[in-house]
Design a protein around this motif. Sequence first.
Motif, PDB file in Angstrom:
ATOM      1  N   VAL A  50      37.105  40.059  37.799  1.00  0.00           N
ATOM      2  CA  VAL A  50      37.224  40.801  39.270  1.00  0.00           C
ATOM      3  C   VAL A  50      38.631  40.877  39.663  1.00  0.00           C
ATOM      4  O   VAL A  50      38.733  41.952  40.300  1.00  0.00           O
ATOM      5  CB  VAL A  50      36.590  39.649  40.403  1.00  0.00           C
ATOM      6  CG1 VAL A  50      36.791  40.019  41.670  1.00  0.00           C
ATOM      7  CG2 VAL A  50      35.047  39.558  40.282  1.00  0.00           C
ATOM      8  N   ASN A  51      39.538  40.133  39.389  1.00  0.00           N
ATOM      9  CA  ASN A  51      41.061  40.357  39.659  1.00  0.00           C
ATOM     10  C   ASN A  51      41.629  41.739  38.854  1.00  0.00           C
ATOM     11  O   ASN A  51      42.330  42.594  39.261  1.00  0.00           O
ATOM     12  CB  ASN A  51      41.865  39.266  39.192  1.00  0.00           C
ATOM     13  CG  ASN A  51      41.571  37.971  40.277  1.00  0.00           C
ATOM     14  OD1 ASN A  51      41.219  38.382  41.245  1.00  0.00           O
ATOM     15  ND2 ASN A  51      41.914  37.018  39.738  1.00  0.00           N
ATOM     16  N   ALA A  52      40.898  41.733  37.571  1.00  0.00           N
ATOM     17  CA  ALA A  52      41.258  42.875  36.724  1.00  0.00           C
ATOM     18  C   ALA A  52      40.871  44.197  37.467  1.00  0.00           C
ATOM     19  O   ALA A  52      41.173  45.509  37.373  1.00  0.00           O
ATOM     20  CB  ALA A  52      40.970  42.784  35.335  1.00  0.00           C
ATOM     21  N   ALA A  53      39.351  44.180  38.042  1.00  0.00           N
ATOM     22  CA  ALA A  53      38.866  45.272  38.549  1.00  0.00           C
ATOM     23  C   ALA A  53      39.661  45.623  39.872  1.00  0.00           C
ATOM     24  O   ALA A  53      40.174  46.868  39.803  1.00  0.00           O
ATOM     25  CB  ALA A  53      37.414  45.085  38.927  1.00  0.00           C
ATOM     26  N   PHE A  54      40.124  44.888  40.638  1.00  0.00           N
ATOM     27  CA  PHE A  54      40.992  45.218  41.851  1.00  0.00           C
ATOM     28  C   PHE A  54      42.458  45.894  41.357  1.00  0.00           C
ATOM     29  O   PHE A  54      43.011  46.750  42.045  1.00  0.00           O
ATOM     30  CB  PHE A  54      41.115  43.931  42.632  1.00  0.00           C
ATOM     31  CG  PHE A  54      39.824  43.866  43.649  1.00  0.00           C
ATOM     32  CD1 PHE A  54      39.546  44.554  44.490  1.00  0.00           C
ATOM     33  CD2 PHE A  54      39.156  42.418  43.740  1.00  0.00           C
ATOM     34  CE1 PHE A  54      38.442  44.504  45.314  1.00  0.00           C
ATOM     35  CE2 PHE A  54      38.228  42.405  44.290  1.00  0.00           C
ATOM     36  CZ  PHE A  54      37.852  43.351  45.151  1.00  0.00           C
TER      37      PHE A  54
END
Length: 485
Positions: free
Chosen positions: A360-364
């Motif tokens: 999720v952090n990588a997506a943001f």
Amino acid sequence: MAAMSFSPAYRPDPRFQGLGRDFADPVEAADFPQTILRFRNDRAAATVGLDGLSDADWLRHFGRFEPLPDNMPTPLAMRYHGHQFRVYNPDLGDGRGFLFAQLREAGTDRLLDLATKGSGQTPWSRSGDGRLTLKGGVREILAASQLEALGVPTSRAFSLVETGEALTRGDEPSPTRSAVLTRLSHSHIRFGTFQRLAYFDQRDLILQLVDHVVETYFPHLADAPDRAAALLETTVAASARLLSRWMAAGFVHGVLNTDNMVVTGESFDYGPWRFLPRNDPNFTAAYFDHSGLYSFGRQPEAVFWNLQQLAACLTLVGDQASLLAALNGFSEAYRLALRGAMLDRLGLRSRGADADVELVNAAFRALAEGGETLRWEPFFFDWFGGEASEARALAGPRARLYEIETFLTFRGRLAGFEPDRPERLADPVFQRPEPEELIIDEVEALWAPIAERDDWAPLYAKLDRIEAARTAYQLGRTSDEKAAF
């Protein structure tokens, strides 16, 4: 009225009227010059047994507001207060709408409301005309349809009837056409409903309202030692889930006042909404939000602030320590809900907390790195299903962007994640080069042919495409999951 118009799924259950005159005022709908049916949501109507109505009967009930059988004998304009842009307003209430009926939903037994927007003046109209522009009704249909397709808990646009009046408005060309909208939602009991009672120090009525909400919407809380704290804890969780879904959808509500949030956690009453064209935490929806109070990135702050106001009202009838504990659960509830919402948007199964958070952090970070080049919705569309969609993403119009370092990191985090309900990837929706978006330029383009030549075909075609996307995303969901609209 022919009996065959109502299916066995029609189960009226008008509960709110039992609260009495302290909570709402009986009103009548305006006598409109015309009633022209522009939209009826038969899929939603089927869930409450009203899909068998003829168009003529539909207009009797949702244009002239003839009461539904065994339902509310007269519409009720609900009473409430609220903070509007953090300024308390004790002069609110249903000023251009009312609660029209309450019914049980087939399959889930949830109580649902049919309520209006633009149905005429009420005791709470102040200087307003109680009307709705046709364009405003079209915009709400689009917003609710797109949000439902993306898995956001939302009211559903149920009916739109053009009413034949010329309205003067300061924010669009006037005179403009008028309409009355009916929406279907789980509840219209707002945070501001409690605020009004607290404002007048009506503790007995707050207790009455708490009992009504628990018994009507959250019966599993009936035996809680402190119903007020249990209700707040449940509303905190529902609000965190709603917020997480807005953020994953790139949706900006625009007017997150306390009278625009309900205790059951659905999004409703769409005014100056927007979907993000691109990642931008400072993006606002309302032209009058000069400080960015309700910008995309500040929506978590706004929702928590509103929950604080609800908690303050409940301190009049509940244990303060228990209420504080419930309120303090918001941050963790939102964190967990956002993780789940992002996985859902990417169509992936969980691999456990650590791997999920890293993804999720990588997506943001990837969305932020995309800047002006990457639109919000196509990112999720391209990578829906994770590695299973890599070939599709790298053959699409954003292939070169996905080769830069931040996206390579995101793609690395996808390793090991499996598609959730992988059969969805075979749907024709995912064979298209682009997803269904709903940025403001397209909304204006859909309205133009209606305004210029009364051509509704482009709007109906867009709604059909949104419905196709909703069907593709929901493929394989259980009935309980589908009920969380």
